[in-house]
Design an enzyme around this catalytic site. Structure first.
Site, PDB file in Angstrom:
ATOM      1  N   LYS A  90     -17.708  -5.987   7.794  1.00 55.24           N
ATOM      2  CA  LYS A  90     -16.439  -6.719   7.907  1.00 55.24           C
ATOM      3  C   LYS A  90     -15.779  -6.357   9.229  1.00 55.24           C
ATOM      4  CE  LYS A  90     -12.803  -6.610   4.705  1.00 55.24           C
ATOM      5  NZ  LYS A  90     -12.373  -6.292   3.352  1.00 55.24           N
TER       6      LYS A  90
ATOM      7  N   SER B 269      -3.037  -7.759   3.000  1.00 57.59           N
ATOM      8  CA  SER B 269      -3.240  -7.599   4.446  1.00 57.59           C
ATOM      9  C   SER B 269      -3.629  -8.932   5.071  1.00 57.59           C
ATOM     10  CB  SER B 269      -4.329  -6.567   4.718  1.00 57.59           C
ATOM     11  OG  SER B 269      -3.945  -5.314   4.244  1.00 57.59           O
TER      12      SER B 269
ATOM     13  N   ARG C 167      -1.586  -6.016  -8.406  1.00 63.18           N
ATOM     14  CA  ARG C 167      -0.484  -6.933  -8.063  1.00 63.18           C
ATOM     15  C   ARG C 167      -0.263  -7.960  -9.158  1.00 63.18           C
ATOM     16  NH1 ARG C 167      -3.159  -8.094  -2.346  1.00 63.18           N
ATOM     17  NH2 ARG C 167      -4.889  -8.052  -3.811  1.00 63.18           N
TER      18      ARG C 167
ATOM     19  N   HIS D 246       0.840  -1.203   0.000  1.00 61.16           N
ATOM     20  CA  HIS D 246       0.000   0.000   0.000  1.00 61.16           C
ATOM     21  C   HIS D 246       0.876   1.255   0.000  1.00 61.16           C
ATOM     22  CE1 HIS D 246      -3.100  -2.582   2.352  1.00 61.16           C
ATOM     23  NE2 HIS D 246      -3.598  -2.395   1.145  1.00 61.16           N
TER      24      HIS D 246
HETATM   25  O1  PNS Z   1      -8.989  -2.759   0.460  1.00 57.75           O
HETATM   26  P1  PNS Z   1     -10.156  -3.185  -0.353  1.00 57.75           P
HETATM   27  O2  PNS Z   1     -11.150  -3.948   0.506  1.00 57.75           O
HETATM   28  O3  PNS Z   1      -9.764  -3.919  -1.593  1.00 57.75           O
HETATM   29  O4  PNS Z   1     -10.904  -1.833  -0.852  1.00 57.75           O
HETATM   30  C1  PNS Z   1     -12.071  -1.895  -1.633  1.00 57.75           C
HETATM   31  C2  PNS Z   1     -12.719  -0.505  -1.772  1.00 57.75           C
HETATM   32  C3  PNS Z   1     -12.819   0.203  -0.442  1.00 57.75           C
HETATM   33  C4  PNS Z   1     -11.893   0.337  -2.704  1.00 57.75           C
HETATM   34  C5  PNS Z   1     -14.137  -0.735  -2.398  1.00 57.75           C
HETATM   35  O5  PNS Z   1     -14.794  -1.723  -1.676  1.00 57.75           O
HETATM   36  C6  PNS Z   1     -14.996   0.524  -2.424  1.00 57.75           C
HETATM   37  O6  PNS Z   1     -14.757   1.430  -3.184  1.00 57.75           O
HETATM   38  N1  PNS Z   1     -16.012   0.556  -1.542  1.00 57.75           N
HETATM   39  C7  PNS Z   1     -16.928   1.677  -1.397  1.00 57.75           C
HETATM   40  C8  PNS Z   1     -18.342   1.353  -1.873  1.00 57.75           C
HETATM   41  C9  PNS Z   1     -18.477   1.594  -3.350  1.00 57.75           C
HETATM   42  O7  PNS Z   1     -18.254   2.659  -3.878  1.00 57.75           O
HETATM   43  N2  PNS Z   1     -18.865   0.508  -4.062  1.00 57.75           N
HETATM   44  C10 PNS Z   1     -18.998   0.509  -5.480  1.00 57.75           C
HETATM   45  C11 PNS Z   1     -17.638   0.305  -6.125  1.00 57.75           C
HETATM   46  S1  PNS Z   1     -17.831   0.095  -7.839  1.00 57.75           S
END
Ligand code: PNS
Length: 170
Positions: free
Chosen positions: A46, A132, A95, A22
């Site tokens: 979560k 993570s 990645r 990150h």
């Molecule tokens: O660390 P992660 O869990 O891979 O992050 C995922 C994240 C936070 C980027 C994604 O879940 C997100 O953008 N969530 C917010 C809700 C949202 O906008 N959902 C629609 C995405 S297309």
């Protein structure tokens, strides 16, 4: 009045906890944009190893030397957060090709929702296997994660896991 518009990018995620992978992406984004906001998702469904506040604290400490980076909290849609913060681009690390499928779907959905752009940045190969959840699993079994997370995160992991470990009966 300056006509220069601030170019502001968002690096979103759960960061439970922040890894060197990150940090690599955040640091590289900070050299491309005027300002980078690390947006930490408040995820009600979560339950992570670290609380939202702890994740924010660790991120703030490990990015303290990057002067154009700030850490913020978000819930709801990422496109709404980016609109409120006046950020026109999201930067995501890739990645491996396995990341691409889901990331592409999210990027296209976000673009469709509001025109929010996504920039994919190839992860440094040093960190291409890092996540993570793997870090937490290795740490849980006393494996060495010192190459994978900043020292203060390794310390917080040790302390949290020691506190969770069942005490041997007296
Ligand atoms: O660390 P992660 O869990 O891979 O992050 C995922 C994240 C936070 C980027 C994604 O879940 C997100 O953008 N969530 C917010 C809700 C949202 O906008 N959902 C629609 C995405 S297309």
């Amino acid at each position: 009045m300056s006509t220069h518009e601030l170019r502001r990018a968002v690096c979103p995620g759960s960061f439970d906890p922040v890894t060197n992978g990150h940090l690599d992406i955040i640091g590289r984004a900070s050299r491309l944009y005027d300002e980078v906001i690390v947006a930490v998702l408040v995820n009600q469904s979560k339950s992570g190893m670290f609380t939202h506040t702890e994740r924010m604290e660790m991120l703030a400490e490990v990015t303290a030397d990057l002067k154009n980076v700030r850490v913020a909290s978000f819930q709801g849609l990422l496109v709404d957060f980016c609109r409120d913060e006046d950020a026109s681009v999201v930067v995501k690390g890739l990645r491996a090709v396995s990341d691409f499928d889901y990331e592409l779907q999210m990027a296209q959905m976000n673009y469709g929702l509001s025109g929010l752009e996504t920039l994919f940045m190839p992860t440094n190969p040093l960190y291409s296997f890092l996540s993570s959840s793997l870090v937490k699993d290795v740490a849980k079994w006393d494996g060495d994660v010192s190459l994978h997370v900043p020292a203060l995160v390794a310390e917080r992991l040790r302390a949290r896991l020691a506190a969770l470990r069942p005490q041997a009966p007296a």
